[in-house]
Write a protein that holds these residues in place. Structure first.
Motif, short mmCIF file in Angstrom:
data_model
loop_
_atom_site.label_atom_id
_atom_site.label_comp_id
_atom_site.label_asym_id
_atom_site.label_seq_id
_atom_site.Cartn_x
_atom_site.Cartn_y
_atom_site.Cartn_z
N ILE A 37 13.68 -3.05 -0.26
CA ILE A 37 12.65 -2.92 0.78
C ILE A 37 11.48 -2.10 0.24
O ILE A 37 10.31 -2.40 0.52
CB ILE A 37 13.24 -2.27 2.06
N GLU A 38 11.80 -1.08 -0.58
CA GLU A 38 10.72 -0.26 -1.16
C GLU A 38 9.78 -1.13 -2.00
O GLU A 38 8.55 -0.99 -1.93
CB GLU A 38 11.29 0.86 -2.05
N ASP A 39 10.36 -2.03 -2.81
CA ASP A 39 9.53 -2.92 -3.64
C ASP A 39 8.71 -3.87 -2.76
O ASP A 39 7.55 -4.16 -3.05
CB ASP A 39 10.40 -3.73 -4.60
N ARG A 40 9.34 -4.35 -1.72
CA ARG A 40 8.62 -5.29 -0.83
C ARG A 40 7.45 -4.57 -0.13
O ARG A 40 6.33 -5.10 -0.05
CB ARG A 40 9.57 -5.89 0.21
N ILE A 41 7.72 -3.36 0.35
CA ILE A 41 6.64 -2.59 1.01
C ILE A 41 5.54 -2.25 0.01
O ILE A 41 4.36 -2.19 0.35
CB ILE A 41 7.21 -1.31 1.67
N SER A 42 5.95 -2.04 -1.26
CA SER A 42 4.94 -1.67 -2.28
C SER A 42 3.91 -2.79 -2.47
O SER A 42 2.76 -2.53 -2.88
CB SER A 42 5.61 -1.33 -3.61
N HIS A 47 -1.69 -3.83 -2.02
CA HIS A 47 -2.83 -4.63 -1.56
C HIS A 47 -3.79 -3.78 -0.73
O HIS A 47 -5.01 -3.86 -0.88
CB HIS A 47 -2.35 -5.82 -0.73
N PHE A 48 -3.20 -2.93 0.12
CA PHE A 48 -4.00 -2.05 0.98
C PHE A 48 -4.91 -1.17 0.11
O PHE A 48 -6.14 -1.10 0.33
CB PHE A 48 -3.04 -1.21 1.83
N ILE A 49 -4.34 -0.53 -0.89
CA ILE A 49 -5.12 0.37 -1.74
C ILE A 49 -6.11 -0.41 -2.61
O ILE A 49 -7.29 -0.07 -2.71
CB ILE A 49 -4.19 1.23 -2.64
N ALA A 50 -5.63 -1.49 -3.23
CA ALA A 50 -6.48 -2.23 -4.19
C ALA A 50 -7.69 -2.86 -3.49
O ALA A 50 -8.80 -2.81 -4.02
CB ALA A 50 -5.66 -3.30 -4.89
N SER A 51 -7.47 -3.44 -2.31
CA SER A 51 -8.59 -4.13 -1.67
C SER A 51 -9.63 -3.14 -1.16
O SER A 51 -10.83 -3.38 -1.26
CB SER A 51 -8.11 -5.05 -0.56
N ASN B 118 -4.64 4.20 15.69
CA ASN B 118 -6.05 4.19 15.30
C ASN B 118 -6.28 3.49 13.96
O ASN B 118 -7.42 3.36 13.53
CB ASN B 118 -6.58 5.62 15.20
N ALA B 119 -5.21 3.09 13.30
CA ALA B 119 -5.37 2.47 11.98
C ALA B 119 -5.46 0.96 12.09
O ALA B 119 -4.75 0.35 12.89
CB ALA B 119 -4.21 2.86 11.07
N HIS B 120 -6.35 0.38 11.31
CA HIS B 120 -6.48 -1.08 11.28
C HIS B 120 -6.45 -1.47 9.81
O HIS B 120 -7.46 -1.43 9.12
CB HIS B 120 -7.80 -1.51 11.94
N LEU B 121 -5.26 -1.81 9.33
CA LEU B 121 -5.13 -2.10 7.90
C LEU B 121 -5.74 -3.45 7.57
O LEU B 121 -5.69 -4.39 8.36
CB LEU B 121 -3.66 -2.06 7.47
N ASN B 122 -6.30 -3.51 6.36
CA ASN B 122 -6.98 -4.72 5.92
C ASN B 122 -5.97 -5.70 5.33
O ASN B 122 -6.00 -6.03 4.15
CB ASN B 122 -8.03 -4.35 4.87
N ASP B 123 -5.03 -6.12 6.15
CA ASP B 123 -3.98 -7.01 5.66
C ASP B 123 -3.46 -7.83 6.83
O ASP B 123 -3.70 -7.49 8.00
CB ASP B 123 -2.84 -6.19 5.03
#
Lengths: 253, 296
Positions: A37-42, A47-51, B118-123
């Motif tokens: 699950i950790e790998d899946r969440i990663s 994506h969140f950080i990179a985008s 309050n968070a709106h993630l870009n995904d």
């Protein structure tokens, strides 16, 4: 199973956890199916950080060139965890980044960096600003209300931030621009004209009257104040110079 | 044709036929702003992310120009229909203003969520498939459709994690949403393939079971294969950054035969965006399959 509200709260908390923790109750919601699950969440966290990093680098290209890609990515990561988006529209995401840069310990040796970032933030906001009906010369009188257009913004800095930006963004390696970082501060008008965003350097008197107009909106009041400090201020020249730029909106419309 | 007329017509299934070069479209992206106005070959219509046009400025200038030449669809990415709260009215209002101005032939959103607190993630984050989620989605879809005065399209997602206690198959959720709210389906063929590989089911079962009468748009895109360091397992990521892969073309061909009608189809490419020549070639390939109902 948890209610949807609780699942979504936990999901976001897990993605926003810099330490990449994943509690057992949250993990129990999902099928592992040969991948932890950790790998899946990663994947989602990555994506969140990179985008968002890509958005920050795109909005702050000169800032990125000054500090370098790797440093910008690390600084962005810190910013993003503290400032996740709060809207489904990301056009203005990162508007508090200059303030973050100002307080970021590792950039203290670059005192001009936050102001370069502020200039880039303004360029981005001007790019996305709504289109106002521009003020026409025939509609101007001393008693009229004036207002800066949504696509026009003033900025002053004790550093030559426009020159710094031009210098770092210059692609012409055979004919490099010269930069004197101690050449003093600048007052600027950043304004969209047609398809282009243009940065105008302003005289002190021009900056001050535009600032006064921006604050009060009443031309007569602004003019009275400016004539006290600059008795030779030429209103006619001022209007002839700034009306064609399109930096005023028609407030009567 | 106004939106109200479209609503009365139960939304047009095909694009307006006048001057249409192809039923295959591509995304309108900044990189191609000037080139797209020269009407390159094989591109019949344009897909637009409305969020990119909130506010004003240069993007709107190009959208105005493009709209004079092309039919357009709006593909939203920020409404978060699957959130456990009502859709943001301010966001929706800005979409409605753009719809009223540009009159797209459809507006679509995703079977996913992005916002909590309050968070709106870009995904596009995954949902458990159960009755609570179906009810929540129905509530938000009805709200959006009433606000926009039109039926919207809902797209199947790519996900990288699945809930252990899913009560329904993904296509059952989509069919039920369509049946309960009248919304239509945007079927992403690439996402079906990605889901089938990531979660272990037959991609053909998905095509066989989705209610194809309600499919009003198709998407094709390229995925990326991601390997975890020091592990054998791989996962497919819907990156929209490559040419359409062969298994996706094959599934598209299968779907075309199964559905038996012409449906507007989009070549999606949002990252590492290539030249328009490459997009045009992908569009031509899709058009050929649509006409011949089989892979070239």
């Amino acid at each position: 199973m948890l209610r949807l509200k609780d699942i979504q709260k936990s999901f976001i908390e897990t993605i926003l956890d810099k330490n990449k923790n994943c509690n057992s109750e949250f993990k129990s919601l999902f099928d592992e199916n040969n991948i932890s699950i950790e790998d899946r969440i990663s994947i989602y966290r990555g994506h969140f950080i990179a985008s968002l990093t890509a958005i920050l680098k795109d909005t702050y290209p000169a800032t990125t060139k000054i500090v370098g890609d790797k440093f910008m990515e690390a600084m962005s990561r810190e910013y993003i965890y503290l400032n996740p988006p709060n809207s489904g529209c990301l056009n203005l995401y990162g508007s508090s980044f200059p303030e973050f840069v100002k307080k970021f310990e590792a950039t203290k040796s670059l005192p001009y960096l936050a102001d370069v970032a502020e200039l880039e933030k303004i360029i981005n906001s001007v790019y996305y600003a709504k289109d106002d009906k521009p003020l026409l010369p025939q509609n101007i009188s001393e008693s009229c209300n004036l207002s800066l257009a949504s696509s026009a913004c003033l900025f002053s800095s004790k550093f030559p931030v426009d020159s710094i930006r031009d210098f770092v963004m210059s692609e012409d390696k055979n004919n490099p621009q010269q930069l004197d970082i101690s050449s003093g501060g600048v007052s600027l008008l950043i304004c969209r004209k047609g398809k282009d965003t243009i940065i105008y350097q302003l005289e002190d008197s021009e900056y001050k009257i535009l600032k006064l107009i921006g604050n009060s909106g009443i031309l007569e009041d602004a003019l009275t104040s400016i004539l006290i400090k600059y008795p030779d201020f030429n209103f006619s020249e001022f209007i002839q110079k700034f009306i064609p730029i399109g930096c005023f909106k028609d407030v009567s419309y | 044709m106004t939106m109200k007329q479209k609503k009365n017509n139960k939304l047009i299934k095909s694009l307006p036929a006048d001057n249409l070069l192809s039923v295959v479209g591509v995304g309108l992206r900044t990189k191609h702003y000037d080139e797209i106005l020269n009407k390159p070959d094989n591109i019949g219509w344009l897909e637009v992310h409305p969020e990119n046009y909130f506010g004003g400025g240069i993007n709107l200038y190009y959208l105005e120009k493009a709209r004079e030449l092309y039919e357009i669809s709006f593909h939203g990415v920020g409404l978060s229909l699957g959130s456990d709260k009502l859709v943001c009215k301010n966001h929706l209002t800005q979409i409605k203003e753009l719809i009223d101005r540009f009159e797209p032939f459809s507006f679509s959103e995703h079977l996913s969520w992005s916002a909590s607190g309050n968070a709106h993630l870009n995904d596009l984050l995954p949902l458990p498939y159960n009755k609570e989620v179906v009810n929540r989605l129905c509530s938000n879809i009805n709200y959006v459709q009433d606000f926009l005065n039109m039926e919207i399209l809902i797209e199947n997602p790519s996900t990288y994690i699945s809930f252990g206690e899913n009560e329904m198959k993904e296509w059952e959720v989509i069919n039920e949403l369509s049946s309960k709210t009248g919304c239509k389906i945007l079927l992403d063929i690439n996402n079906i393939y990605v889901q089938s590989q990531n979660h272990g089911f037959s991609q053909f079962d998905y095509i066989d079971n989705i209610n194809h009468d309600n499919i009003y748009e198709l998407h094709l895109a390229g995925y990326s294969e991601f390997s975890f360091p020091d592990k054998k397992q791989k996962i497919l990521i819907d990156t929209h950054s490559k040419k359409v892969h062969d298994p996706v073309w094959e599934l598209f061909s299968y779907a075309m035969k199964k559905f038996g009608c012409t449906i507007p189809t989009l070549i999606e490419w949002d990252d590492d965006i290539p030249s328009l020549d490459i997009l045009s070639a992908e569009a031509a390939k899709a058009e050929k399959i649509i006409i011949n109902k089989s892979c070239p």
